[in-house]
Design an enzyme around this catalytic site. Structure first.
Site, PDB file in Angstrom:
ATOM      1  N   ASP A 120       0.788  -1.233   0.000  1.00  0.00           N
ATOM      2  CA  ASP A 120       0.000   0.000   0.000  1.00  0.00           C
ATOM      3  C   ASP A 120       0.820   1.283   0.000  1.00  0.00           C
ATOM      4  O   ASP A 120       0.358   2.322   0.432  1.00  0.00           O
ATOM      5  CB  ASP A 120      -0.909  -0.007   1.237  1.00  0.00           C
ATOM      6  CG  ASP A 120      -0.141  -0.353   2.509  1.00  0.00           C
ATOM      7  OD1 ASP A 120       1.080  -0.154   2.523  1.00  0.00           O
ATOM      8  OD2 ASP A 120      -0.772  -0.823   3.479  1.00  0.00           O
ATOM      9  N   GLU A 165      -0.449  -9.121  -1.079  1.00  0.00           N
ATOM     10  CA  GLU A 165      -0.975  -8.566   0.189  1.00  0.00           C
ATOM     11  C   GLU A 165      -2.224  -7.714  -0.074  1.00  0.00           C
ATOM     12  O   GLU A 165      -2.338  -6.555   0.324  1.00  0.00           O
ATOM     13  CB  GLU A 165       0.081  -7.752   0.947  1.00  0.00           C
ATOM     14  CG  GLU A 165      -0.246  -7.555   2.426  1.00  0.00           C
ATOM     15  CD  GLU A 165       0.814  -6.724   3.154  1.00  0.00           C
ATOM     16  OE1 GLU A 165       0.810  -5.501   3.020  1.00  0.00           O
ATOM     17  OE2 GLU A 165       1.637  -7.327   3.865  1.00  0.00           O
ATOM     18  N   ARG A 217       2.844   7.932   9.414  1.00  0.00           N
ATOM     19  CA  ARG A 217       2.580   9.359   9.192  1.00  0.00           C
ATOM     20  C   ARG A 217       1.504   9.896  10.136  1.00  0.00           C
ATOM     21  O   ARG A 217       1.585  11.029  10.589  1.00  0.00           O
ATOM     22  CB  ARG A 217       2.107   9.578   7.741  1.00  0.00           C
ATOM     23  CG  ARG A 217       3.231   9.812   6.773  1.00  0.00           C
ATOM     24  CD  ARG A 217       2.679  10.017   5.357  1.00  0.00           C
ATOM     25  NE  ARG A 217       3.650  10.672   4.494  1.00  0.00           N
ATOM     26  CZ  ARG A 217       4.769  10.118   4.052  1.00  0.00           C
ATOM     27  NH1 ARG A 217       5.080   8.892   4.393  1.00  0.00           N
ATOM     28  NH2 ARG A 217       5.588  10.783   3.265  1.00  0.00           N
ATOM     29  N   HIS A 234      13.845   4.856  12.197  1.00  0.00           N
ATOM     30  CA  HIS A 234      13.495   5.042  10.776  1.00  0.00           C
ATOM     31  C   HIS A 234      14.158   6.317  10.252  1.00  0.00           C
ATOM     32  O   HIS A 234      14.336   7.278  11.002  1.00  0.00           O
ATOM     33  CB  HIS A 234      11.966   5.143  10.687  1.00  0.00           C
ATOM     34  CG  HIS A 234      11.410   4.967   9.303  1.00  0.00           C
ATOM     35  ND1 HIS A 234      11.494   5.938   8.333  1.00  0.00           N
ATOM     36  CD2 HIS A 234      10.738   3.936   8.730  1.00  0.00           C
ATOM     37  CE1 HIS A 234      10.904   5.515   7.226  1.00  0.00           C
ATOM     38  NE2 HIS A 234      10.441   4.289   7.433  1.00  0.00           N
TER      39      HIS A 234
END
Ligand code: UD1
Ligand code: UDP
Length: 374
Positions: free
Chosen positions: A96, A118, A215, A245
């Site tokens: 996604d 997926e 996010r 990250h």
């Protein structure tokens, strides 16, 4: 020879697609081509190396602090150009991300059929996770082969009236990747020995593995998570290992807030063998990641999910995952409960594998091959 173009750009897509690429390459009659957008750069390259994938095309398009608009525009133009050059008979995307959604869109603009690995994950909230829920719905509208990891995800596609014969329950390829990398580490433990210094420093403590990057958690969510970790790290019996990250929205907050705590190792993103090692040595995982929600149950590690919703309810149903949101007091309370209440811990620390048996990629490659015969 039927040409299949596999398109991806970020760390999790690479982890979940390298087994598919290897399975396609082992399938007769299929020519597998690999296009990486490099939506991620260093974090993608770590996986390409471990997964032994050499891309045929690399758009190298990551920009520091990239916006969704600029990223999407550059992806569409870059992917479109390669599809015009290669004219594949099928495109494969995973999950996604922006790369996956735009990859599907670029293929659709050329009437190239799209297979979605997926498929069918849904939170039913377009802002959690954002923008992934809409990305995967767009891909679901375009795709003609939907590789659903579980019956739950297949059911979500049924509910959206995707034709039954186009949905295949294959398991999630992340389990293939996890088994593959675990076997590789068994054969060569040096591949995952880079944490030994930290492991020695934290010997005798319960390790909490941490990742965060969503996010929708930027801003207050990240601040709350940092405050909760600060409080948890006051305990002498606990240590946190936190591969941070590379997104600046994560790093700036986390490095500033947690950089000087004795019990917290703030480290660079780990390559996949080392992350698998962290999953194995930790007492529990505290995360907002999608992939970690799938891997931790396979290893019987409790996973506390710092999100309001999940499109991966299987781990929650199995009892290995728990949704806890990003409220500071709630995070501290849930971690404390797992640290101090043995019954609560052992109820979650049981290996379940709702996400697959490690053979998903073979199934997907077989279905793709059969699709050409029709
Ligand atoms: C992206 C995906 C998200 C996925 C996540 C996995 C979108 C919109 N978001 O989020 O769905 O869960 O990847 O990690 O597709 N950066 C680097 N080096 C890297 C990677 C990132 O420096 O190797 C920095 C760059 O400043 C970059 C920023 O992180 O601009 C954001 O990267 P981006 O791919 O846009 O978003 P992610 O938050 O990583
Ligand atoms: N991962 C990794 N190194 C790290 C952190 C995560 O290899 O330092 C792996 C992890 O095992 C999982 C995937 O990256 O397979 C998850 O990626 P991420 O959390 O970035 O994205 P998401 O799954 O949320 O889309």
């Amino acid at each position: 020879m039927h040409k299949v173009m596999v398109i991806f750009g970020t760390r999790p897509e690479a982890i979940k697609l390298f087994p598919v690429i290897n399975a396609l390459k082992a399938t007769g009659g299929i020519g597998c081509r690999v296009l990486v957008t490099a939506q991620h750069r260093e974090m993608l390259d770590q996986v390409l190396e471990v997964g032994e994938i050499t891309p045929d095309h690399d758009l190298d398009l990551m920009l520091p602090g990239q916006s969704l608009d600029v990223l999407s525009a550059r992806l569409l133009e870059g992917i479109g150009g390669v599809l015009d050059e290669e004219t594949p008979g099928r495109v494969i995307v995973q999950g996604d991300t922006a790369t996956a959604m735009i990859g599907a869109l670029a293929a659709y603009y050329r009437k190239i059929p799209v297979g979605h690995v997926e498929a069918g994950l849904r939170s039913h909230n377009i802002y959690h996770p954002w923008p992934e829920e809409v990305n995967r719905k767009i891909i679901g509208t375009i795709a003609d082969l939907h590789f659903a990891p579980t019956d739950v995800s297949a059911g979500a596609l049924n509910a959206e009236a995707v034709p039954e014969e186009r949905i295949f329950v294959t398991g999630n390829t992340v389990i293939d990747a996890l088994y593959w990398v675990s076997a590789k580490i068994d054969a060569d433990p040096a591949l995952a020995s880079g944490l030994s210094g930290i492991e020695a420093r934290f010997a005798g403590k319960k390790i909490i593995g941490i990742t965060t990057h969503r996010r929708e958690n930027f801003g207050d969510g990240m601040e709350n998570i940092a405050s909760a970790i600060t409080e948890i790290a006051q305990r002498k019996d606990v240590a946190c290992i936190f591969p941070v990250h590379l997104n600046p929205n994560v790093r700036e907050v986390m490095n500033e807030r947690l950089g000087n705590l004795d019990n917290v190792a703030m480290i660079e993103p780990l390559d996949y063998p080392h992350f698998a090692r962290l999953l194995n040595i930790c007492h529990l995982m505290l995360t907002d990641s999608g992939g970690v929600q799938e891997e931790a149950p396979a290893l019987g590690k409790p996973v506390l999910v710092m999100r309001e919703t999940t499109e991966r309810p299987e781990g929650v149903t199995a009892g290995t995952a728990k949704l806890i949101g990003t409220d500071k007091a709630r995070i501290v309370a849930e971690v404390t409960s797992l640290l101090d209440d043995e019954d609560a811990y052992s109820a979650m620390a049981r290996a379940h594998n709702p996400f697959g048996d490690g053979k998903s990629s073979e199934r997907i490659a077989g279905i793709i091959k059969d699709g050409f015969a029709k």
